[in-house]
Design an enzyme around this catalytic site. Structure first.
Site, PDB file in Angstrom:
ATOM      1  N   ALA A 194       0.856  -1.202   0.210  1.00 25.89           N
ATOM      2  CA  ALA A 194      -0.141  -0.327   0.316  1.00 25.89           C
ATOM      3  C   ALA A 194       0.731   1.111   0.106  1.00 25.89           C
ATOM      4  O   ALA A 194       0.422   2.505  -0.093  1.00 25.89           O
ATOM      5  CB  ALA A 194      -0.412   0.567   1.599  1.00 25.89           C
TER       6      ALA A 194
ATOM      7  N   SER B  70       2.177   2.429  -2.615  1.00 23.29           N
ATOM      8  CA  SER B  70       2.585   3.740  -3.666  1.00 23.29           C
ATOM      9  C   SER B  70       1.247   2.712  -4.713  1.00 23.29           C
ATOM     10  O   SER B  70       0.435   1.718  -4.354  1.00 23.29           O
ATOM     11  CB  SER B  70       3.577   2.784  -4.456  1.00 23.29           C
ATOM     12  N   GLY B  71       1.044   3.397  -6.270  1.00 19.77           N
ATOM     13  CA  GLY B  71       0.692   2.739  -6.806  1.00 19.77           C
ATOM     14  C   GLY B  71      -0.908   2.429  -6.487  1.00 19.77           C
ATOM     15  O   GLY B  71      -1.302   3.158  -5.791  1.00 19.77           O
TER      16      GLY B  71
ATOM     17  N   TYR C  60       6.497 -12.858 -14.023  1.00 18.19           N
ATOM     18  CA  TYR C  60       5.209 -11.820 -14.070  1.00 18.19           C
ATOM     19  C   TYR C  60       4.253 -12.755 -14.034  1.00 18.19           C
ATOM     20  O   TYR C  60       3.546 -12.812 -13.522  1.00 18.19           O
ATOM     21  CB  TYR C  60       5.537 -10.463 -14.017  1.00 18.19           C
TER      22      TYR C  60
END
Ligand code: NDP
Ligand code: PMR
Length: 397
Positions: A92, A94-95, A272
């Site tokens: 939490a 960033s972004g 990813y």
């Protein structure tokens, strides 16, 4: 700015002249060379490039939510008020995670536990976002260490707060790495962080969610379009593919086995995407195993392309420069961090999004709809296998 862009372009072209595989991959437009584009399997029967963007009639079911005595209290006027919800959001700082924390905190109805690896960064981010002190707590969590995950669960329990919603959001993306890197426990870093760390965390915290007396308890695992090969984005090479999971079964440690789930050679972008497939399969396996028994809502989502976040910090500068306008003006899949935060906040708290086992997306009018996952990302046998292997790797079986 123009000068800077020009120098980025020339820098990247000069790398291309060296002619190595890595530099070639780095300098093709958005990672898709002509050859790659031709290889992309757009003719697959299950492939539908419009699916994620189609305006659909939103099949939302509005369910009435039963409140329980433990979560309501009579106000002086005799009205019942719900206590504050308690939500853990990983990553939490960033972004998407920060934007969701902000959106929930602003309502005054949620206390957000920001589960972050960098305590100071998280505190600063919360402050800069204008979050009031009483609406959040930062607790340290490094998903790249199973010990840290266990310590986080212990610390959270010590806080005495209930757990009503868990959001598995944090992720790393290492598209330019030529060699794998590893978590503290020796798992390839992207799958180790994005999937295995979250797998242990959510398995341990299921018990806490189950104890919650909040009207709607939810476990949300953030997925992505790029793990779904039934979309155009999911067909940009390298495509997600778990194969027979021989690499995962052997521990992804790069010593006696490959660092990739399918046992192939290392590719950070694929790792990813594979991790996102694991995220989406895990959500469905949770649903199959626990929804009926616990009433917990299990959900995943694609929040839109938030092209400005820190997720792309490891990508080459030219990519970071061109990716936002590419998504804004060409694919039109771009969403702002604020908008994506509102979307995820909906999945956390909207009384109409209580359906379990669902992968949510949003159409151009920003209305949520239940989207379809690719064949692999909805394969029940693969989901069970990912679950069983992951249990062993994180020490639960
Ligand atoms: P960001 O990089 O902005 O956020 C990722 C967060 O994860 C950061 O807070 C980061 O911490 C944290 N994190 C990374 N590694 C660890 C770790 N080992 N332990 C704890 N926290 C960690 O990216 P986004 O906001 O874009 O990504 C959030 C989610 O959204 C991810 O699951 C991603 O897959 C998903 N997503 C993103 C899309 C996009 O277009 N951006 C599209 C679809 C899905 P720190 O701040 O310390 O680095
Ligand atoms: Mg993609 C058709 C639309 C579309 C959408 C919605 C995305 C989302 N992308 C689309 C198309 C394309 N992308 C096309 C046609 C190309 C080739 C030019 C392309 C390329 C591309 C690259 C190289 N896209 C990327 C990358 C990345 O490195 C990002 C990635 O895969 O991160 C894992 C990415 C993304 N594109 C998206 C989204 C949402 C991402 C990143 C985030 C994620 O999945 O988490």
């Amino acid at each position: 700015m123009a000068l800077q862009a020009a120098s980025l372009v020339s820098a990247s072209f000069s790398v291309a002249k060296e002619g190595t595989a890595t530099s070639l991959r780095n300098t093709t437009m958005f990672g898709l060379s002509m050859a790659d584009a031709l290889k992309a399997d757009f003719s697959s029967p299950s492939f539908s490039c419009k699916r994620e963007f189609q305006q659909k009639n939103c099949p939302l079911r509005v369910q009435s939510v039963a409140t329980t005595p433990g979560v309501t209290k009579a106000s002086p006027e005799g009205k019942k008020t719900l206590r504050k919800g308690s939500v853990i959001i990983t990553g939490a700082s960033s972004g998407l995670g920060l934007a969701t924390a902000k959106a929930l905190a602003e309502t005054g109805k949620w206390h957000v536990i920001m589960a972050c690896r960098d305590f100071l960064k998280a505190e600063r981010a919360a402050k800069a976002a204008g979050m009031a002190k009483e609406n959040y707590t930062v607790i340290h969590l490094d998903l790249a260490s199973l010990d840290s995950v266990r310590q986080f669960v212990y610390n959270f329990r010590q806080s005495g707060r209930p757990l009503d919603v868990l959001v598995c959001n944090a992720a790393v993306y290492l598209p330019t790495a030529s060699e794998p890197t590893y978590t503290a426990d020796g798992f390839e870093l992207s799958v180790g962080t994005n999937h295995l760390g979250h797998f242990l965390l959510s398995r341990l915290l299921l018990e806490d969610l189950n104890k919650s007396d909040y009207p709607s308890k939810r476990l949300i695992i953030v997925g992505s379009i790029t793990g779904n090969t039934n979309t155009l984005a999911g067909n940009v090479p390298p495509k997600a593919n778990l194969g027979d999971m021989r690499g995962l079964a052997a521990g992804l440690n790069g010593l006696n086995t490959s660092a990739m789930i399918d046992g192939g050679s290392f590719d950070g972008a694929k790792a990813y995407k594979d991790s996102k497939v694991c995220n989406m399969l895990t959500m469905q396996e949770f649903h199959r195993r626990f929804h009926e028994e616990t009433g917990i809502t299990f959900a995943s989502l694609y929040p839109g392309c938030i092209a400005t976040t820190g997720l792309f910090r490891e990508h080459i500068p030219l990519f970071r420069l061109l990716f936002p306008p590419f998504q804004k003006y060409i694919t039109k899949g771009f969403v702002s961090e604020d908008e994506s935060g509102k979307r995820l906040a909906q999945v956390v708290s909207d009384p109409s999004l209580t359906k379990s086992g669902v992968y949510w997306s949003w159409n151009k009018a920003s209305a949520s709809f239940e989207n379809q996952l690719s064949q692999e990302a909805s394969d029940a046998d693969k989901a069970r296998k990912v679950w069983e292997i992951s249990e062993k790797l994180v020490g639960l079986a």
